[in-house]
Design a protein around this motif. Sequence first.
Motif, short mmCIF file in Angstrom:
data_model
loop_
_atom_site.label_atom_id
_atom_site.label_comp_id
_atom_site.label_asym_id
_atom_site.label_seq_id
_atom_site.Cartn_x
_atom_site.Cartn_y
_atom_site.Cartn_z
N TYR A 284 0.88 -1.18 0.00
CA TYR A 284 0.00 0.00 0.00
C TYR A 284 0.92 1.23 0.00
O TYR A 284 2.14 1.10 0.12
CB TYR A 284 -0.91 -0.01 1.24
N GLN A 285 0.32 2.40 -0.13
CA GLN A 285 1.14 3.60 -0.33
C GLN A 285 1.79 4.09 0.97
O GLN A 285 1.19 3.99 2.06
CB GLN A 285 0.28 4.71 -0.93
N CYS A 288 -0.02 5.83 4.21
CA CYS A 288 -1.42 5.43 4.42
C CYS A 288 -1.60 4.94 5.86
O CYS A 288 -2.57 5.27 6.54
CB CYS A 288 -1.80 4.36 3.42
N LYS A 289 -0.64 4.16 6.35
CA LYS A 289 -0.53 3.86 7.78
C LYS A 289 0.67 4.66 8.28
O LYS A 289 1.51 5.06 7.49
CB LYS A 289 -0.23 2.38 8.01
N VAL A 444 -3.38 10.44 0.78
CA VAL A 444 -2.89 9.06 0.86
C VAL A 444 -3.73 8.23 1.84
O VAL A 444 -3.84 7.01 1.70
CB VAL A 444 -1.39 9.07 1.24
N TRP A 445 -4.36 8.90 2.82
CA TRP A 445 -5.12 8.16 3.83
C TRP A 445 -6.41 7.57 3.27
O TRP A 445 -7.09 6.81 3.93
CB TRP A 445 -5.40 9.06 5.05
N SER A 446 -6.75 8.00 2.04
CA SER A 446 -7.94 7.41 1.39
C SER A 446 -7.53 6.50 0.25
O SER A 446 -8.30 6.25 -0.68
CB SER A 446 -8.83 8.54 0.85
N SER A 447 -6.28 6.03 0.28
CA SER A 447 -5.78 5.27 -0.87
C SER A 447 -6.01 3.76 -0.72
O SER A 447 -5.50 2.98 -1.51
CB SER A 447 -4.30 5.56 -1.10
N CYS A 449 -5.76 1.47 2.19
CA CYS A 449 -5.30 0.55 3.24
C CYS A 449 -6.23 0.66 4.46
O CYS A 449 -6.93 1.66 4.61
CB CYS A 449 -3.87 0.87 3.67
N ASN A 460 -12.11 8.14 7.97
CA ASN A 460 -10.92 8.57 8.69
C ASN A 460 -11.30 9.64 9.71
O ASN A 460 -11.71 10.75 9.35
CB ASN A 460 -9.88 9.12 7.70
#
Length: 498
Positions: A284-285, A288-289, A444-447, A449, A460
């Motif tokens: 994952y990107q 993201c975590k 990135v947090w919506s990508s 994971c 989120n």
Amino acid sequence: MPPQPLDTKIIVVGAGLAGIGAGVRLLQMDESDFVIFERAEQLGGTWRDNQYPGCRCDVPSHLYSYSFALNPNWQQTYADQDDIWEYMQATAERFGVVPHIRFSHNVLEAHWDDGGHWVLTTDRGVFQCRYLVSATGSLAEPSTPSIPGAGRFSGATMHSARWDPSQRFDGLRVAVIGTGASAVQIVPSIQPSVAHLSVFQRTPGWVVPHPLRPIRSWERRLYRRFPFIQRLVRAGIYWQREVVVVSAFTKYDGLRGLLERQVRRHLARQVRDPELRARLAPDYQLGCKRALPSNDFYPALCQPNVDLVTEPIARIEPEGILTTDGQLHRFDVIVYATGFYVSDNPMGGRIVGRASHRLAEATSGELPCYLGTTFPYFPNFFMLSGPNTGTGHTSQIFMIECQLNYVLDALEQLEVDSGTVFEVLPSVAMSYTEDLQRRMRGTVWSSGCASWYQNSDGRNVAMWPDYTTVFRRQTRRFDPTDYVFHRAAQPAPSVSAN
Ligand SMILES: Cc1cc2nc3c(=O)[nH]c(=O)nc-3n(C[C@H](O)[C@H](O)[C@H](O)COP(=O)(O)OP(=O)(O)OC[C@H]3O[C@@H](n4cnc5c(N)ncnc54)[C@H](O)[C@@H]3O)c2cc1C
């Protein structure tokens, strides 16, 4: 007749960085009619509770301090738990906050009584106040997964945030469950002394190079003598992280791709075994975590007394952990490095506003929130480190201080008329929350994971989706036109969150 509750103007719940910061700022504006309730016997929050070996800050020390109390004496560029805890105690003493703290006062419930008060039930009695500030922390309630058979394990168990310093590891067989921020610090710290270490990984993290180094004595002398130099260093760190990391995580995928390639090289350099490397490569990107700074996690995993277990856990047996491939891994100690209740923090269920609304509704998405700080149905209430005030790249203290500017400005304006009760307009909170979630979509947090940043619906509720300068601008002043006001002891105005 039952005893009258102790009446204080302001109650702050929690003596971590947010609660102590609130205490300092209140005293600085000559407000001393407040108490801070802390359930533990000492102040410190995160930095009191996380005493596992290797625990340290993962943003640079010069940034991880209050702007009003820079610390020229940090020992390392990324301070360890001891140093931060000591800094907090010294700061609370220096600014006169400690006499305001009521230690061993666990707030069991707080509710708004419509007569213009918050009523708090603690294990030491009932208290009331006009303004309630929740500073109970977003990473304060350790979460241990419910694995079948866990209670039957015959060895020792502990959560990373409830470390037992008397537990010895030398020569023992140890399991660490989890490979997040705490695990990457624990694993290299205990690996040299244990007989065998198994690290149970569900999803690999992005482990990034760690520019950790000791701060030399001449540097400390320089900062003590010329504090503006430390301010310049701090500003440089802040802006570098804003410009590079936030841009990469929220605006420019190309920049993030560039960072990802550098981080993959870190993995390739440190893990020579292609099979192990493949199991450690995130799919994952980056960002993201939470990214995990460490130079010694991968080398520890490569040691002959360590194995990485990626087979899912089926159950726990008295002798150890049974994985779904039928293998029983035998242990003397199991360490849960499994994180915290965040969106489902139990404290959310214990704060009850008007019309029986619970604060937990704000993280479940049923109730909008304004600036991570105020909520419809919650009169005279502020939350520090509230929903969507988290950052992965910079100091949480920066966000807390932004919120404190806002809270202090509000209290100053409200003091003009001391009987006033305020509550954020639902329309204002709703449009703020919708705009925030819209901005979150491009980050990135919506990508894709799964992470602890999300609630059970995948929304989120943890991260701030923009430059922190934007948050600072939005929280600079308390704007009364965002709020509805009425007199205490009058019926509350009829407002609805829908
Ligand atoms: C291991 C770890 C490492 C971290 N590293 C970083 C980092 O590198 N950079 C960063 O920016 N952030 C980091 N964080 C996040 C960190 O939590 C924040 O930076 C900051 O410490 C939060 O402060 P706080 O006061 O909001 O919450 P906390 O520090 O959690 O303090 C909350 C306080 O409230 C008290 N409390 C809770 N409930 C009650 C109740 N019902 N009654 C009375 N008292 C109560 C608790 O006992 C605690 O003392 C880390 C977190 C963890 C767990």
